[in-house]
Design an enzyme around this catalytic site. Structure first.
Site, PDB file in Angstrom:
ATOM      1  N   ALA A 114      -2.020 -10.000   2.076  1.00 57.55           N
ATOM      2  CA  ALA A 114      -3.314  -9.440   1.695  1.00 57.55           C
ATOM      3  C   ALA A 114      -3.689  -8.261   2.596  1.00 57.55           C
ATOM      4  CB  ALA A 114      -4.391 -10.525   1.764  1.00 57.55           C
TER       5      ALA A 114
ATOM      6  N   LEU B  22      -1.724  -5.352   1.377  1.00 55.78           N
ATOM      7  CA  LEU B  22      -2.311  -4.826   0.140  1.00 55.78           C
ATOM      8  C   LEU B  22      -3.536  -3.969   0.439  1.00 55.78           C
ATOM      9  CD1 LEU B  22      -2.140  -7.749  -2.433  1.00 55.78           C
ATOM     10  CD2 LEU B  22      -1.180  -5.478  -2.688  1.00 55.78           C
ATOM     11  N   ASP B  23      -4.354  -4.396   1.378  1.00 56.92           N
ATOM     12  CA  ASP B  23      -5.519  -3.598   1.758  1.00 56.92           C
ATOM     13  C   ASP B  23      -5.112  -2.284   2.406  1.00 56.92           C
ATOM     14  OD1 ASP B  23      -7.738  -4.848   0.837  1.00 56.92           O
ATOM     15  OD2 ASP B  23      -8.106  -6.007   2.657  1.00 56.92           O
ATOM     16  N   ALA B  24      -3.997  -2.296   3.087  1.00 59.21           N
ATOM     17  CA  ALA B  24      -3.540  -1.065   3.735  1.00 59.21           C
ATOM     18  C   ALA B  24      -3.223   0.015   2.707  1.00 59.21           C
ATOM     19  CB  ALA B  24      -2.316  -1.358   4.592  1.00 59.21           C
TER      20      ALA B  24
ATOM     21  N   MET C 116      -6.492   1.643   1.841  1.00 58.61           N
ATOM     22  CA  MET C 116      -7.022   2.426   2.956  1.00 58.61           C
ATOM     23  C   MET C 116      -6.236   3.719   3.160  1.00 58.61           C
ATOM     24  SD  MET C 116      -9.676   1.050   4.050  1.00 58.61           S
ATOM     25  CE  MET C 116     -10.064   0.390   2.430  1.00 58.61           C
TER      26      MET C 116
END
Length: 84
Positions: free
Chosen positions: A56, A59-61, A64
């Site tokens: 997760a 995935l957020d990276a 960003m």
């Protein structure tokens, strides 16, 4: 010059939209597979949860990085220097 700025803003918004959509689909698949695997083998739930949080974060990276590239193109547009 206005057309370059307009095209850059449209491109940045498309970049953000695709990144957000990809992240949302990735989280949906990740959460579904985690729940499915935890239901099949409850004794591995804590190990799977740790791995799920690592994925997760990755995935957020992606989102960003897309935000960073979009802000670069919007506020420090390298294409405007080519016109002058």
């Amino acid at each position: 010059m206005e057309t370059v700025i307009t095209a850059t803003i449209i491109g940045a918004s498309i970049l953000l939209a695709v990144a957000a959509l990809g992240t949302a689909i990735g989280f949906a698949i990740l959460g579904g597979k985690f729940l499915e695997s935890s239901a099949r083998q409850p004794e591995l739930a804590s190990s799977l949860q740790t791995k799920m949080f690592i994925v997760a974060g990755l995935l957020d990276a992606i989102a960003m990085i897309a935000v960073g590239i979009s802000l670069l193109f919007i506020f420090a547009n390298p294409f405007i220097g080519l016109l002058q």
